[in-house]
Each structure stands twice: as C-alpha cells, then as structure tokens.
Design an enzyme around this catalytic site. Structure first.
Site, PDB file in Angstrom:
ATOM      1  CE  LYS A   1      96.551 -12.719   3.666  1.00 14.39           C
ATOM      2  NZ  LYS A   1      95.838 -12.515   2.352  1.00 14.39           N
TER       3      LYS A   1
ATOM      4  CB  VAL B   1      94.110  -4.093   2.495  1.00 19.45           C
ATOM      5  CG1 VAL B   1      93.566  -5.212   0.954  1.00 19.45           C
ATOM      6  CG2 VAL B   1      92.837  -4.343   3.505  1.00 19.45           C
TER       7      VAL B   1
ATOM      8  CB  SER C   1      97.602  -9.477   3.889  1.00 21.61           C
ATOM      9  OG  SER C   1      96.382  -9.393   3.247  1.00 21.61           O
TER      10      SER C   1
ATOM     11  CE1 TYR D   1      93.268 -14.195   6.397  1.00 24.77           C
ATOM     12  CE2 TYR D   1      90.972 -12.731   5.664  1.00 24.77           C
ATOM     13  CZ  TYR D   1      91.793 -13.716   5.605  1.00 24.77           C
ATOM     14  OH  TYR D   1      92.784 -12.967   4.401  1.00 24.77           O
TER      15      TYR D   1
ATOM     16  CE1 TYR E   1      97.855 -11.005  -1.543  1.00 27.06           C
ATOM     17  CE2 TYR E   1      99.001  -8.781  -1.108  1.00 27.06           C
ATOM     18  CZ  TYR E   1      98.139  -9.366  -0.278  1.00 27.06           C
ATOM     19  OH  TYR E   1      97.739  -9.645   0.507  1.00 27.06           O
TER      20      TYR E   1
HETATM   21  O1  DON Z   1      90.598 -10.884   3.803  1.00 21.13           O
HETATM   22  C1  DON Z   1      90.782  -9.878   3.617  1.00 21.13           C
HETATM   23  O2  DON Z   1      90.740  -9.281   2.384  1.00 21.13           O
HETATM   24  C2  DON Z   1      91.694  -8.818   4.514  1.00 21.13           C
HETATM   25  N1  DON Z   1      91.519  -9.161   5.797  1.00 21.13           N
HETATM   26  C3  DON Z   1      93.496  -8.902   4.405  1.00 21.13           C
HETATM   27  C4  DON Z   1      93.731  -8.550   2.911  1.00 21.13           C
HETATM   28  C5  DON Z   1      94.996  -7.898   2.553  1.00 21.13           C
HETATM   29  O3  DON Z   1      95.196  -7.325   3.288  1.00 21.13           O
HETATM   30  C6  DON Z   1      95.198  -7.300   1.499  1.00 21.13           C
HETATM   31  N2  DON Z   1      96.742  -6.668   1.307  1.00 21.13           N
HETATM   32  N3  DON Z   1      96.876  -5.654   0.598  1.00 21.13           N
END
Ligand code: DON
Length: 305
Positions: free
Chosen positions: A64, A259, A61, A189, A241
């Site tokens: 983003k 993540v 993320s 993505y 978040y």
């Molecule tokens: O789309 C997803 O779920 C992951 N590629 C990225 C989510 C993420 O990094 C949330 N962060 N804490």
C-alpha cells in the site's frame, strides 16, 4: 549486529505459537506459521540476516505505501487526497463501517483496504497490463531485485474469495470515489498484494523510504523526498492499523504490516528492516515480528520519537 539479530530470533521464537496464519485468503493459510526471519539493510548497503530469512511471502498490505507513492507521482497530492483522507480509523483494515457513516463518503486513509483500492484506481497506464507492469517495475527497482514477480496461487486465491474487498469497491463506485471498471481495479489491487518477496527485498524497500527516495541501483533520487515523507507518516499513523498507537509507543519506527506476516520498516536515514512471521494477532499483524522489532528498537535506539 548479526549476533544481535540471531539472539532476538531465538528469544522471540516461542511467540510464533501465539497466533495463526491468515485464513480468509485460503492460499495464505498454507504458510508455515512457525517461520520467523529478519533482514536489516543499512545505509551503506550492508545486509544482516537471521532466522528463516529465506522464506518467500507476498507483500499484501506492505504494497500500500509503495503504490501510494506511484499514485502520488502519477496524479499529485490534490487528486489523490480528493479520493482518500489522511486520518487513522481505529477500525480493522477491512472495515467498511465508516464508509457509510461519514459524509461525504471517502476512505479515511490509504492504508486500510478501502483507501488502498481507491489509490490503486489512480495508477496510470493504457491497459491493465501496463498499469500492473508500472507497479511491478517500481517494486523491482526499490527492492534491488529485478526478478520480483507475482505469486499466481495467492493472486488467484484472493481474486476468488475477496468478496469483502469487492463489496467495498462497489460501494466506493456508488459514492463516486472509484471511477471505471470495478473488477479491473480489484484485479490490479489483488495483483499488487500478490507480489512475492523475501525479507531482504522488504528491507531494501524500507531502506528506499528511509533514504528519502534514493535508488541505490541507479544512484538517483527516483521519488521526491516530500512524497516519501507523506508515505512514512501514514506508516506511523496507520501502518499497523488499529494497533498503530501502541506500536508507535513500543517500537516507534515507520512500518507497514501485511497479512502474510511481513513487516516493512523504514528507520529514517539509518536502515530498512524486513521481518516475516506468519503467525498473526487478531488485528492482522505478525506477533513474533512485532516482538522482535520492539527489542531491536530498544537495543539500537531506533524510535524516531
Ligand atoms: O486486501 C486484503 O485483505 C489483503 N490483500 C491485504 C490485507 C493486509 O495485508 C492487511 N494487513 N495486515
């Protein structure tokens, strides 16, 4: 500074035992949850490193805000904010509950998965290869690392298992937010999330935002200042978040987590910080990473508030 970073790694190392590496993307679960590293880059380009700073991890993320910058450059604010809102959700990053209850249906912000997928769909390019290359090229520039590339294992792992994102994306097409080939948008993505970095790359990316879009490599501003302000504001209101409010009080630095356990921080006009600590809390943020940033913010008075 070097000593301070080392001291903070030692002080907070035990927090790595209080969380777990992400497992909903199977490949991420192979990360060593005991790792903890930090790199700080200041405006003069001076770099300070401590702990397991050499570990490689995927941006997830943390991609983003950067892809949002490119989408804003490609389309302008009006087009982007027709597809995605500007408000925090208070829900987990992969939640879809508000997509159906809000009328008209539109992801609330570009930091949650739904909003980020909508933003990725706006990246321009003649082919999906060109679109990805444009994203990768921006990451390479702002990280000062022309060798950045994708981690294929993580990319394929998420592509195979990413059914929640798939359901979000198909829903978004149904309500007219996504246009075009859903699988192609998701593929882009998943690729952007799988770009592999180190803490130093992330600190440089944070520094680029802290420096209002000034690219140290070329000595030029490659993104207008007001766009980096938009992105940093989202990092404050939604970057962590449903923990963004608490984080703003305790750390007070525009930041974005991933993540993989990474956190990218931009201290306006002062420094960029990159942290890795794959042991996550229940909201998907690095537990030990946040603890280090709380201490660092207090020691160096970095809160922007
Ligand atoms: O789309 C997803 O779920 C992951 N590629 C990225 C989510 C993420 O990094 C949330 N962060 N804490």
């Amino acid at each position: 500074m070097q000593l301070l970073l080392k001291k903070l790694i030692e002080k907070n190392r035990d927090w790595v035992n209080h969380g777990k590496a992400a497992n909903y993307i199977p490949e991420l679960n192979k990360m060593d949850s005991k790792n903890l590293g930090v790199v700080l880059v200041d405006t003069g380009g001076k770099v300070y490193r401590a702990g397991d700073y050499q570990v490689k991890f995927t941006v997830q993320s943390m991609s983003k805000p950067i892809v949002l910058l490119l989408a804003l450059l490609d389309n302008g604010e009006d087009t982007v904010f027709k597809k995605v809102g500007k408000e925090p959700t208070g829900d987990p990053f992969n939640s879809m509950v508000k997509l159906e209850t809000l009328n008209p249906s539109k992801p609330l912000n570009p930091m949650i998965n739904a909003g980020a997928i909508a933003v990725t769909s706006l990246i321009r390019g003649k082919s999906k290869e060109e679109k990805f290359f444009r994203i990768l090229d921006l990451f390479r520039k702002i990280s000062q690392n022309p060798k950045l590339d994708i981690n294929m294992d993580v990319y394929l792992s998420e592509k195979k298992t990413g059914d929640r994102n798939r359901s979000i994306a198909y829903f978004l097409r149904d309500v007219g937010i996504l246009e075009g080939d859903v699988e192609e948008i998701l593929d882009l993505y998943f690729r952007q999330c799988s770009i592999e970095v180190t803490c130093e790359d992330v600190a440089n990316m944070g520094m680029f935002l802290a420096n209002q879009g000034f690219d140290r490599g070329s000595g030029k501003n490659i993104v207008p200042k007001y766009l980096t302000q938009i992105v940093k504001t989202f990092m404050v209101t939604c970057g962590m978040y449903d923990a963004s409010g608490e984080y703003a009080i305790n750390v007070g630095i525009p930041s974005k987590s991933g993540v993989s356990g990474g956190i990218m921080c931009a201290v306006p006009n002062k420094m960029g910080i990159g942290v890795i600590g794959p042991a996550l809390d229940l909201k998907g943020n690095s537990i030990a990473g946040i603890k280090i940033l709380e201490d660092l913010s207090k020691e160096l008075k970095l809160s922007i508030f």
